[in-house]
Enzyme design. Sequence first.
Site, PDB file in Angstrom:
ATOM      1  N   ASP A  23      72.115  -7.254   2.221  1.00  0.00           N
ATOM      2  CA  ASP A  23      72.361  -6.094   1.520  1.00  0.00           C
ATOM      3  C   ASP A  23      73.618  -5.407   2.151  1.00  0.00           C
ATOM      4  O   ASP A  23      73.760  -5.233   3.104  1.00  0.00           O
ATOM      5  CB  ASP A  23      71.117  -5.221   2.145  1.00  0.00           C
ATOM      6  CG  ASP A  23      69.887  -5.480   1.087  1.00  0.00           C
ATOM      7  OD1 ASP A  23      69.756  -6.378   0.328  1.00  0.00           O
ATOM      8  OD2 ASP A  23      68.952  -4.734   1.361  1.00  0.00           O
ATOM      9  N   LYS A  80      69.605  -4.626  -7.639  1.00  0.00           N
ATOM     10  CA  LYS A  80      68.221  -4.339  -7.744  1.00  0.00           C
ATOM     11  C   LYS A  80      67.989  -3.637  -9.247  1.00  0.00           C
ATOM     12  O   LYS A  80      68.837  -2.503  -9.377  1.00  0.00           O
ATOM     13  CB  LYS A  80      67.662  -3.460  -6.506  1.00  0.00           C
ATOM     14  CG  LYS A  80      67.470  -4.637  -5.399  1.00  0.00           C
ATOM     15  CD  LYS A  80      66.772  -3.813  -4.382  1.00  0.00           C
ATOM     16  CE  LYS A  80      67.214  -4.445  -2.832  1.00  0.00           C
ATOM     17  NZ  LYS A  80      66.008  -5.688  -2.889  1.00  0.00           N
ATOM     18  N   GLY A 152      63.002  -2.295   5.050  1.00  0.00           N
ATOM     19  CA  GLY A 152      63.402  -0.985   5.828  1.00  0.00           C
ATOM     20  C   GLY A 152      62.918  -0.427   7.009  1.00  0.00           C
ATOM     21  O   GLY A 152      62.972   0.632   7.373  1.00  0.00           O
ATOM     22  N   ARG A 164      52.872 -16.781   5.430  1.00  0.00           N
ATOM     23  CA  ARG A 164      51.673 -17.882   5.684  1.00  0.00           C
ATOM     24  C   ARG A 164      50.567 -17.764   4.650  1.00  0.00           C
ATOM     25  O   ARG A 164      49.889 -18.894   4.509  1.00  0.00           O
ATOM     26  CB  ARG A 164      51.122 -17.121   7.149  1.00  0.00           C
ATOM     27  CG  ARG A 164      51.959 -17.396   8.512  1.00  0.00           C
ATOM     28  CD  ARG A 164      50.950 -17.066   9.683  1.00  0.00           C
ATOM     29  NE  ARG A 164      51.736 -17.480  10.938  1.00  0.00           N
ATOM     30  CZ  ARG A 164      51.932 -18.763  11.397  1.00  0.00           C
ATOM     31  NH1 ARG A 164      51.250 -19.703  10.968  1.00  0.00           N
ATOM     32  NH2 ARG A 164      52.594 -18.906  12.550  1.00  0.00           N
ATOM     33  N   GLY A 213      62.078  -6.545   6.389  1.00  0.00           N
ATOM     34  CA  GLY A 213      61.932  -6.519   7.971  1.00  0.00           C
ATOM     35  C   GLY A 213      62.397  -7.418   8.926  1.00  0.00           C
ATOM     36  O   GLY A 213      62.074  -7.370  10.166  1.00  0.00           O
ATOM     37  N   GLY A 234      68.040  -7.037   4.869  1.00  0.00           N
ATOM     38  CA  GLY A 234      68.440  -5.728   4.123  1.00  0.00           C
ATOM     39  C   GLY A 234      69.415  -4.885   5.091  1.00  0.00           C
ATOM     40  O   GLY A 234      70.274  -4.685   5.573  1.00  0.00           O
ATOM     41  N   SER A 235      68.285  -3.761   5.644  1.00  0.00           N
ATOM     42  CA  SER A 235      68.878  -2.741   6.627  1.00  0.00           C
ATOM     43  C   SER A 235      69.054  -3.427   8.326  1.00  0.00           C
ATOM     44  O   SER A 235      70.062  -2.801   8.855  1.00  0.00           O
ATOM     45  CB  SER A 235      67.790  -1.562   6.870  1.00  0.00           C
ATOM     46  OG  SER A 235      67.118  -1.504   5.465  1.00  0.00           O
TER      47      SER A 235
END
Length: 293
Positions: A23, A80, A152, A164, A213, A234-235
């Site tokens: 990102d 997005k 995030g 999983r 995450g 991402g973040s």
Amino acid sequence: MEKGTFQIKTGFAEMFKGGVIMDVTTPEQAVIAEEAGAVAVMALERVPADIRAQGGVARMSDPKIIKEIMAAVSIPVMAKVRIGHFVEAMILEAIGVDFIDESEVLTPADEEHHIDKWKFKVPFVCGARNLGEALRRIAEGAAMIRTKGEAGTGNVVEAVRHARTMWKEIRYVQSLREDELMAYAKEIGAPFELVKWVHDHGRLPVVNFAAGGIATPADAALMMHLGMDGVFVGSGIFKSGDPRKRARAIVRAVAHYNDPEVLAEVSEDLGEPMVGINLDQLKEEERLAKRGW
């Protein structure tokens, strides 16, 4: 991409395998990502951590920002759109993005219908928590799947759960007799043909990336060990202390996920990671992964 056939779209997604998609919110960040070895970038106005912190309605990014990022790098650029917002997708296709993410990170525009992705030449990636969600998205034309995770948060636990769950359900499908597949297809709300394909091949019909995450090289390597084809970050990169170094480290961790010595080396001295969120502290309405169906 002149022809938008499904084989061409899924073939394009196959080129990302073993790679990291990052990102970015500025052309400068996009250049850092490209130099670090990212296989593509996701152009955004705000990373998921900021979307989560600021609240309100999160929409498609300003096309000007996306175009500036596209001009800055030679690798593919994704962007997005809100779930169900096919006009945002039309706009992104018009400006020439390489891939569209119909994303639960943005505020859904339609709570009943996802975009009919067959109508577009540009390929789509969509999130999924389980096999039923993945096969429904593929039936709508998605050329790539990713875990939803919990974007995030810097907390990998939901991405692990989704990875999983997907493999557990794929193994279960493989254990069924052929005359049991129709009932299972009905149970998970997916087309029989796709369930049969999974039964025969033991995997999804499209590339499946980890997302949501992932904050450290170890997180990225963990997702590769869980059978993912690559990783979205991402973040986790640009909310950390040393984005350039962390970006390079995560790319190396994905490439060498089976080598603990390399993982130890790239995990050293990365500066502060992003501040994480314990998912127990999230209210139910703050959970993004349950958006879409």
